[in-house]
Motif scaffolding. Structure first.
Motif, PDB file in Angstrom:
ATOM      1  N   ALA A 104       0.757  -1.218  -0.062  1.00 57.91           N
ATOM      2  CA  ALA A 104      -0.084   0.035  -0.116  1.00 57.91           C
ATOM      3  C   ALA A 104       0.803   1.215   0.118  1.00 57.91           C
ATOM      4  CB  ALA A 104      -0.979  -0.004   1.276  1.00 57.91           C
ATOM      5  N   GLY A 105       2.097   0.854   0.454  1.00 58.06           N
ATOM      6  CA  GLY A 105       3.131   2.350   0.529  1.00 58.06           C
ATOM      7  C   GLY A 105       4.364   1.897   0.457  1.00 58.06           C
ATOM      8  N   ILE A 106       5.328   2.873  -0.062  1.00 58.27           N
ATOM      9  CA  ILE A 106       6.757   2.525  -0.018  1.00 58.27           C
ATOM     10  C   ILE A 106       7.465   3.585   1.055  1.00 58.27           C
ATOM     11  CG2 ILE A 106       8.782   2.410  -1.311  1.00 58.27           C
ATOM     12  CD1 ILE A 106       6.896   0.548  -2.286  1.00 58.27           C
ATOM     13  N   THR A 107       8.029   3.235   2.181  1.00 53.98           N
ATOM     14  CA  THR A 107       8.702   3.952   2.982  1.00 53.98           C
ATOM     15  C   THR A 107       9.946   4.444   2.683  1.00 53.98           C
ATOM     16  OG1 THR A 107       9.227   2.289   4.290  1.00 53.98           O
ATOM     17  CG2 THR A 107       6.966   3.006   4.863  1.00 53.98           C
ATOM     18  N   HIS A 108      10.430   5.474   3.213  1.00 54.00           N
ATOM     19  CA  HIS A 108      11.832   5.988   3.064  1.00 54.00           C
ATOM     20  C   HIS A 108      12.611   5.892   4.574  1.00 54.00           C
ATOM     21  CE1 HIS A 108      15.316   8.102   1.515  1.00 54.00           C
ATOM     22  NE2 HIS A 108      14.843   9.143   2.340  1.00 54.00           N
ATOM     23  N   LYS A 109      13.666   5.194   4.560  1.00 58.49           N
ATOM     24  CA  LYS A 109      14.393   5.130   5.729  1.00 58.49           C
ATOM     25  C   LYS A 109      13.886   4.585   6.912  1.00 58.49           C
ATOM     26  CE  LYS A 109      18.314   6.954   4.177  1.00 58.49           C
ATOM     27  NZ  LYS A 109      19.656   6.382   4.124  1.00 58.49           N
ATOM     28  N   ALA A 110      12.947   3.737   6.772  1.00 58.31           N
ATOM     29  CA  ALA A 110      11.891   3.023   7.707  1.00 58.31           C
ATOM     30  C   ALA A 110      12.504   1.511   7.797  1.00 58.31           C
ATOM     31  CB  ALA A 110      10.721   3.027   7.644  1.00 58.31           C
ATOM     32  N   GLN A 111      14.059   1.491   7.981  1.00 56.78           N
ATOM     33  CA  GLN A 111      14.481   0.083   8.166  1.00 56.78           C
ATOM     34  C   GLN A 111      15.278  -0.188   9.580  1.00 56.78           C
ATOM     35  OE1 GLN A 111      17.185   1.299   4.928  1.00 56.78           O
ATOM     36  NE2 GLN A 111      17.204  -0.397   4.108  1.00 56.78           N
ATOM     37  N   GLY A 112      14.937  -1.537   9.948  1.00 56.59           N
ATOM     38  CA  GLY A 112      15.382  -1.961  11.287  1.00 56.59           C
ATOM     39  C   GLY A 112      16.538  -2.551  11.255  1.00 56.59           C
ATOM     40  N   PHE A 113      17.037  -2.738  12.401  1.00 55.71           N
ATOM     41  CA  PHE A 113      18.564  -3.193  12.537  1.00 55.71           C
ATOM     42  C   PHE A 113      18.338  -4.701  12.759  1.00 55.71           C
ATOM     43  CE2 PHE A 113      21.980  -4.458  15.324  1.00 55.71           C
ATOM     44  CZ  PHE A 113      23.101  -4.115  14.550  1.00 55.71           C
ATOM     45  N   GLY A 114      17.165  -5.377  13.459  1.00 54.24           N
ATOM     46  CA  GLY A 114      17.105  -6.633  13.494  1.00 54.24           C
ATOM     47  C   GLY A 114      16.356  -7.475  12.361  1.00 54.24           C
ATOM     48  N   GLY A 115      15.800  -6.772  11.572  1.00 50.69           N
ATOM     49  CA  GLY A 115      14.923  -7.483  10.647  1.00 50.69           C
ATOM     50  C   GLY A 115      14.528  -6.434   9.662  1.00 50.69           C
ATOM     51  N   THR A 116      14.000  -6.739   8.606  1.00 52.07           N
ATOM     52  CA  THR A 116      13.365  -6.074   7.661  1.00 52.07           C
ATOM     53  C   THR A 116      11.899  -5.532   8.030  1.00 52.07           C
ATOM     54  OG1 THR A 116      14.305  -7.030   5.726  1.00 52.07           O
ATOM     55  CG2 THR A 116      12.453  -5.577   4.924  1.00 52.07           C
ATOM     56  N   LEU A 117      11.501  -4.242   8.161  1.00 54.71           N
ATOM     57  CA  LEU A 117      10.416  -3.853   8.707  1.00 54.71           C
ATOM     58  C   LEU A 117       9.273  -3.798   7.506  1.00 54.71           C
ATOM     59  CD1 LEU A 117      11.364  -0.961  11.033  1.00 54.71           C
ATOM     60  CD2 LEU A 117      10.779  -3.202  11.766  1.00 54.71           C
ATOM     61  N   VAL A 118       8.039  -4.373   8.245  1.00 55.65           N
ATOM     62  CA  VAL A 118       6.698  -4.389   7.424  1.00 55.65           C
ATOM     63  C   VAL A 118       5.914  -3.550   8.169  1.00 55.65           C
ATOM     64  CG1 VAL A 118       5.037  -5.691   6.215  1.00 55.65           C
ATOM     65  CG2 VAL A 118       7.420  -6.111   5.746  1.00 55.65           C
ATOM     66  N   PHE A 119       5.196  -2.725   7.818  1.00 57.61           N
ATOM     67  CA  PHE A 119       4.138  -2.069   8.783  1.00 57.61           C
ATOM     68  C   PHE A 119       2.852  -2.498   8.160  1.00 57.61           C
ATOM     69  CE2 PHE A 119       7.656   0.671   9.552  1.00 57.61           C
ATOM     70  CZ  PHE A 119       7.635   0.978  10.916  1.00 57.61           C
ATOM     71  N   THR A 120       1.884  -2.664   8.935  1.00 52.23           N
ATOM     72  CA  THR A 120       0.520  -3.082   8.598  1.00 52.23           C
ATOM     73  C   THR A 120      -0.487  -2.617   9.663  1.00 52.23           C
ATOM     74  OG1 THR A 120      -0.865  -4.670   7.662  1.00 52.23           O
ATOM     75  CG2 THR A 120       0.550  -5.425   9.345  1.00 52.23           C
ATOM     76  N   ASN A 121      -1.814  -2.702   9.442  1.00 47.52           N
ATOM     77  CA  ASN A 121      -2.805  -2.543  10.465  1.00 47.52           C
ATOM     78  C   ASN A 121      -2.707  -3.784  11.421  1.00 47.52           C
ATOM     79  OD1 ASN A 121      -4.926  -4.254   9.728  1.00 47.52           O
ATOM     80  ND2 ASN A 121      -4.642  -3.450   7.928  1.00 47.52           N
ATOM     81  N   ARG A 122      -3.238  -3.619  12.600  1.00 49.03           N
ATOM     82  CA  ARG A 122      -2.981  -4.508  13.929  1.00 49.03           C
ATOM     83  C   ARG A 122      -3.914  -5.689  13.482  1.00 49.03           C
ATOM     84  NH1 ARG A 122      -4.835  -3.979  19.892  1.00 49.03           N
ATOM     85  NH2 ARG A 122      -6.560  -3.033  18.810  1.00 49.03           N
ATOM     86  N   THR A 123      -5.000  -5.442  12.840  1.00 52.94           N
ATOM     87  CA  THR A 123      -5.827  -6.804  12.616  1.00 52.94           C
ATOM     88  C   THR A 123      -4.962  -7.642  11.841  1.00 52.94           C
ATOM     89  OG1 THR A 123      -7.661  -5.220  12.684  1.00 52.94           O
ATOM     90  CG2 THR A 123      -8.053  -7.410  11.899  1.00 52.94           C
TER      91      THR A 123
END
Lengths: 234, 373
Positions: free
Chosen positions: B169-188
């Motif tokens: 749904a979107g491409i983020t900029h500099k929202a990278q994690g140290f421990g793993g690749t971050l994927v944001f979504t809704n809580r449900t």
């Protein structure tokens, strides 16, 4: 009799390497006056340069007293000795000792500015005049490598004169020069003594220099063996 | 005049001076490169904490690392919201997952589930799409720096995480994690992907009301959730970074490289300046004989040290800026805090002056009598 500009009394100087002690000067008594070109002559190793170093407050004597214009300066601290050198003596060394990184004019001005003093315009003008007088004006902004050996020695004389010193101390200033340049330098030193009433002391082992001296002091094995001046103090 | 002498000598000995400047450049560039990379990694380590927008984090007991938290009962949210000091409290889900790439390989990801409608604690910069796009049940974001891990998807493309369908749904900029690749979504969607029970979350973000006393609020929150840790955001960020620095060897590795870079630089400066003074000993003897004091020679060589430092710092920062510019959109994380250039310049200056100390010592020990030899 006029007061001497510099007076050495019972000067002894020894050097030690921890095991052997070498006595380079023994009980030297001399006085130096303005308007006089004194030649200190002697063979190599006779202590001439050590004597000149003590006169210029570069070395301290092991024994004896050094008086500058009537003031005892034998034991002055190193820092004060440097300042006394700056204001009272001009040095001309055996080999040209220009600082190769500085242009000719700055090689002259360094004699005033080495302690961080600002160079007033008048002094800069005087340096220019002296360079003109000694035939070096064309080289004022060149590096010394553009100068011949004779010109470098004249530059040393200009530098020695910048602070208008009472006494010029010259360590074999003609040893690196040919006969023609030697004559120019020696005539210059003699005229500085006679026409500008400075004391000039010239250390040499070259007998051709002797005729230029008003007074000849002979040094051998660290002892004054002869002094042509009447009423010699030793 | 002493500064002129110092400058002229440096210019005259250009090769030696260039060597000394090279030493300073080595210190500035290598240390800067190492530390900016370390700071870049720091930002990855605590990226979720630093961009959470919360004042306090409620996490499981003994949490030392915000990226590794235990489950919390979601009912804690009600207790926290009931406090007068709390403006809002949002339960976040964070769980590991696996995405399958188009080539069939699997890649580990860290899924962060944000509660609607606020979507607090979510991504903060987008190149495509917006935070609101995560309200779509299947919506996820991937970071522009991680696109190749997902097979370079476009917005609207379908991906698979833990064998479940999601949509970019979107491409983020500099929202990278140290421990793993971050994927944001809704809580449900996060709960469904991870198959988590409905009454648990990973951490709770808490925002205090304007004017609330943070200390008092912290004490009250600790009273109502005694089986959890309540940690101010800044402290959790520092604790998380410290955890990685100590437990992963990053601190030792970067520290050693920084130390070696500094030592190499200081030795170069020391040797070249010392050699330069050695070759100019006669000049220093003449200066002493003419009336220069030890302190004058000290000042001259000190000026030289300062001039070398200034030139080296200038060139070093220029190269460092080129490095930062060249790596700005690469996988190499670099970050320069605003205070860093000043501290780094001062540090380099001190090292350069320390390197010039041996040369100063040599110059001030020159005997004026040697001018006669």
């Amino acid at each position: 009799m006029a007061e001497p500009i510099l007076k050495l009394e019972s000067i002894t100087r020894t050097f030690s390497d921890g095991r052997f002690v070498q006595r380079v000067l023994r009980d030297v008594n001399l006085a130096f006056f303005t308007g006089e070109l004194t030649i200190i002559a002697g063979p190599s190793g006779s202590g001439k340069t050590t004597l000149l170093s003590i006169m210029g407050l570069i070395l301290q004597p092991t024994e004896g007293r050094v008086s500058l214009r009537g003031r005892d300066v034998t034991d002055v601290a190193e820092e004060e000795a440097a300042t006394l050198r700056l204001h009272n003596f001009g040095f001309v060394f055996q080999t040209p000792t220009e600082i190769p990184a500085l242009p000719v004019i700055e090689n002259v001005l360094v004699a005033h500015g080495v302690q961080g003093a600002k160079i007033p315009a008048a002094l800069r003008a005087r340096a220019g005049e002296l360079l003109e007088q000694f035939g070096l004006a064309d080289y004022a902004h060149s590096l010394p490598r553009a100068l011949s050996t004779g010109q470098k020695q004249r530059l040393a004389i200009v530098r020695a004169l910048l602070n208008d010193p009472g006494l010029l101390l010259c360590d074999e200033p003609t040893s690196a020069l040919d006969a023609e340049n030697s004559e120019v330098v020696l005539e210059t030193l003699r005229s500085l003594a006679h026409e500008e009433s400075r004391g000039v002391v010239l250390v040499t082992h070259d007998p051709r220099v002797m005729p230029y001296g008003d007074r000849v002091v002979e040094l051998e094995h660290g002892t004054v063996t002869a002094d042509s001046r009447e009423g010699k103090p030793s | 005049m002493r500064s002129v002498i110092a400058y002229r000598m440096l210019w005259y000995d250009r090769v030696a001076t260039a060597g000394s400047i090279l030493g300073v450049v080595a210190i500035l560039f290598l240390v800067g490169q190492q530390l900016s990379t370390m700071f870049g990694l720091f930002t990855f380590m605590s990226v979720l904490v630093d961009h959470s927008g919360a004042d306090m984090w409620v996490v499981s007991k003994e949490t030392k690392n915000a990226n590794a938290v235990g489950p919390l009962p979601e009912r804690y949210v009600d207790r926290l919201i009931g406090l007068a000091e709390v403006e809002w409290a949002e339960p976040i889900i964070m769980t590991a997952g696996q995405t399958r790439r188009p080539d069939g390989k699997y890649e580990g990801v860290m899924i962060v589930g944000l509660p609607a409608p606020r979507l607090q604690g979510g991504p903060w910069a987008f190149t495509q799409g917006s935070l609101a796009d995560l309200l779509d049940y299947e919506g996820v974001t991937v970071d522009s720096g991680d696109l190749d891990l997902f097979g370079n998807p476009q917005v609207g493309d379908i991906l698979e995480i833990n064998r479940m369908r999601v949509r970019v749904a979107g491409i983020t900029h500099k929202a990278q994690g140290f421990g793993g690749t971050l994927v944001f979504t809704n809580r449900t969607r996060a709960r469904d992907i991870a198959d988590l029970p409905a009454d648990t979350c990973s951490y709770i973000l808490v925002k205090l009301r304007p004017g609330a006393d943070p200390r008092a609020a912290l004490a009250r929150m600790r009273e109502v959730v005694p089986r959890a840790d309540v940690i101010p955001t800044g402290r959790l960020s520092a604790t998380t970074r410290a955890f990685y620095i100590i437990n992963t060897g990053i601190g030792g590795s970067f520290g050693t490289t920084t130390l070696i870079s500094s030592l190499v630089g200081i030795v170069i400066v020391m040797l070249t300046m010392y050699t330069s003074v050695l070759s100019r000993e006669k000049d220093f003897a003449v200066l002493r004989a003419l009336g220069g004091r030890k302190r004058d020679l000290f000042v001259i060589v000190l000026y030289q040290g300062l001039m070398i430092a200034a030139a080296g710092i200038f060139v070093g920062f220029f190269l460092f800026a080129l490095f930062l510019y060249g790596t700005r959109d690469t996988a190499l994380p670099t970050y320069v805090p605003p205070w860093f250039p000043f501290v780094h310049a001062a540090f380099t200056l001190v090292l350069c002056l320390a390197g010039s100390f041996v040369a100063i010592r040599r110059a001030t020990r020159v005997e004026p009598a040697t001018a006669f030899r």
